[in-house]
Design a protein around this motif. Structure first.
Motif, PDB file in Angstrom:
ATOM      1  N   VAL A  99      37.156  55.690  33.814  1.00 47.68           N
ATOM      2  CA  VAL A  99      37.564  54.331  32.409  1.00 47.68           C
ATOM      3  C   VAL A  99      36.505  53.508  32.537  1.00 47.68           C
ATOM      4  CG1 VAL A  99      38.493  51.743  32.535  1.00 47.68           C
ATOM      5  CG2 VAL A  99      40.121  53.716  34.078  1.00 47.68           C
ATOM      6  N   VAL A 100      34.956  53.332  33.904  1.00 46.95           N
ATOM      7  CA  VAL A 100      34.443  52.644  33.799  1.00 46.95           C
ATOM      8  C   VAL A 100      33.088  53.546  32.470  1.00 46.95           C
ATOM      9  CG1 VAL A 100      31.842  51.425  34.153  1.00 46.95           C
ATOM     10  CG2 VAL A 100      33.667  51.063  35.227  1.00 46.95           C
ATOM     11  N   ARG A 123      32.038  43.590  27.276  1.00 45.24           N
ATOM     12  CA  ARG A 123      32.001  44.258  29.005  1.00 45.24           C
ATOM     13  C   ARG A 123      33.282  44.083  29.089  1.00 45.24           C
ATOM     14  NH1 ARG A 123      27.200  46.622  30.501  1.00 45.24           N
ATOM     15  NH2 ARG A 123      25.533  44.903  30.208  1.00 45.24           N
ATOM     16  N   THR A 124      34.121  43.130  28.564  1.00 46.20           N
ATOM     17  CA  THR A 124      35.329  42.954  29.255  1.00 46.20           C
ATOM     18  C   THR A 124      36.575  43.728  28.386  1.00 46.20           C
ATOM     19  OG1 THR A 124      34.772  41.208  30.699  1.00 46.20           O
ATOM     20  CG2 THR A 124      36.893  40.832  29.872  1.00 46.20           C
ATOM     21  N   ALA A 125      36.311  43.410  26.740  1.00 48.38           N
ATOM     22  CA  ALA A 125      36.963  44.152  26.120  1.00 48.38           C
ATOM     23  C   ALA A 125      37.086  45.185  26.412  1.00 48.38           C
ATOM     24  CB  ALA A 125      36.486  43.242  24.173  1.00 48.38           C
ATOM     25  N   GLY A 126      35.839  45.661  26.022  1.00 48.24           N
ATOM     26  CA  GLY A 126      35.766  47.796  26.068  1.00 48.24           C
ATOM     27  C   GLY A 126      35.949  48.630  27.694  1.00 48.24           C
ATOM     28  N   LEU A 127      36.867  47.599  28.606  1.00 46.96           N
ATOM     29  CA  LEU A 127      37.132  47.887  30.112  1.00 46.96           C
ATOM     30  C   LEU A 127      38.588  48.037  29.651  1.00 46.96           C
ATOM     31  CD1 LEU A 127      35.769  48.507  32.868  1.00 46.96           C
ATOM     32  CD2 LEU A 127      36.293  46.136  33.142  1.00 46.96           C
ATOM     33  N   TYR A 128      39.234  46.548  29.181  1.00 42.04           N
ATOM     34  CA  TYR A 128      40.199  46.128  28.635  1.00 42.04           C
ATOM     35  C   TYR A 128      40.822  47.420  27.627  1.00 42.04           C
ATOM     36  CZ  TYR A 128      43.842  44.694  25.746  1.00 42.04           C
ATOM     37  OH  TYR A 128      45.613  43.881  24.725  1.00 42.04           O
ATOM     38  N   PHE A 129      39.636  47.756  26.276  1.00 42.09           N
ATOM     39  CA  PHE A 129      40.246  48.487  25.715  1.00 42.09           C
ATOM     40  C   PHE A 129      40.436  50.109  26.280  1.00 42.09           C
ATOM     41  CE2 PHE A 129      39.275  52.062  22.229  1.00 42.09           C
ATOM     42  CZ  PHE A 129      40.461  51.410  21.250  1.00 42.09           C
ATOM     43  N   ALA A 130      39.453  50.743  27.329  1.00 41.06           N
ATOM     44  CA  ALA A 130      39.536  51.641  27.595  1.00 41.06           C
ATOM     45  C   ALA A 130      40.916  52.040  28.828  1.00 41.06           C
ATOM     46  CB  ALA A 130      38.104  52.254  29.050  1.00 41.06           C
ATOM     47  N   VAL A 131      41.133  50.544  29.508  1.00 39.15           N
ATOM     48  CA  VAL A 131      42.571  51.031  30.673  1.00 39.15           C
ATOM     49  C   VAL A 131      44.231  51.100  29.829  1.00 39.15           C
ATOM     50  CG1 VAL A 131      44.199  49.458  31.628  1.00 39.15           C
ATOM     51  CG2 VAL A 131      41.739  49.261  32.193  1.00 39.15           C
ATOM     52  N   VAL A 132      43.930  50.180  28.158  1.00 41.18           N
ATOM     53  CA  VAL A 132      44.964  50.220  27.182  1.00 41.18           C
ATOM     54  C   VAL A 132      45.419  52.024  26.904  1.00 41.18           C
ATOM     55  CG1 VAL A 132      46.062  49.603  24.995  1.00 41.18           C
ATOM     56  CG2 VAL A 132      44.634  47.496  26.588  1.00 41.18           C
ATOM     57  N   THR A 133      44.308  52.020  26.339  1.00 42.99           N
ATOM     58  CA  THR A 133      44.028  53.878  25.934  1.00 42.99           C
ATOM     59  C   THR A 133      44.496  54.785  26.916  1.00 42.99           C
ATOM     60  OG1 THR A 133      42.706  53.267  24.744  1.00 42.99           O
ATOM     61  CG2 THR A 133      42.352  55.476  24.976  1.00 42.99           C
TER      62      THR A 133
END
Length: 184
Positions: A99-100, A123-133
């Motif tokens: 995810v990271v 960074r938080t939005a990027g992590l969130y978007f990767a998890v949601v994807t």
């Protein structure tokens, strides 16, 4: 210098206290590993200038790190005294790392070209978007707007499918092999 062969054991063969101790130690290692991966993500320099190819470079470097870590995890499973726990730990290492790697690419891309996503990704939005994807949820609050971003997200979705299907199968196969190796 080789590793001394270890006779693998099944978790169910352990006494109650020993099983609890092994599972607690494994849980602590999983939590610490996840914390370190996320901490490193938040400490990495991800600033990018317009037109910067940093997102692609970071994705390739992240993929290489992922492959190396998975190779090390495979070795640890094959030489583990409790291969089932090592397989779980391998999953606990690989999932946040996976995810990271994509979150890093998304944040780098967003920093280099803010119009690539519906909002600028920290960074938080990027992590969130990767998890949601990864979860194929797709809430629609953050969307890729450029072809490069759409290709990157599509790549993550395809790799996600392969990751979930192949990696879980791989862990089961390696664990079974390790357990049967002790029977001979």
């Amino acid at each position: 210098m080789g590793v001394a062969p270890v006779s693998p054991r099944r978790l169910g063969d352990l006494g109650r206290r020993e099983r609890r101790r092994a599972m607690a130690a494994s849980t602590i290692r999983c939590l610490l590993t996840t914390a370190v991966v996320v901490l490193v993500y938040y400490l990495l320099p991800l600033d990018g200038a317009p037109g910067d190819t940093g997102a692609v470079v970071r994705l390739v470097l992240g993929a290489l790190v992922f492959v190396v870590v998975m190779g090390l995890e495979l070795h640890r499973i094959l030489t583990a005294q409790l291969p089932q726990l090592r397989a779980v730990e391998a999953m606990a290492v690989s999932l946040p790392l996976f995810v990271v790697v994509f979150a890093t690419a998304y944040v780098s891309l967003s920093n280099a070209s803010p119009a690539d996503f519906s909002e600028r990704l920290n960074r938080t939005a990027g992590l969130y978007f990767a998890v949601v994807t990864l979860g194929t949820v797709g809430y629609g609050d953050i969307v890729p707007r450029s072809d490069v971003a759409r290709i990157l997200v599509s790549l993550q979705i395809l790799v996600d499918l392969a990751y979930v299907a192949l990696f879980l199968r791989f862990l089961v196969t390696v664990t079974r092999f390790s357990l049967h190796r002790g029977d001979t």
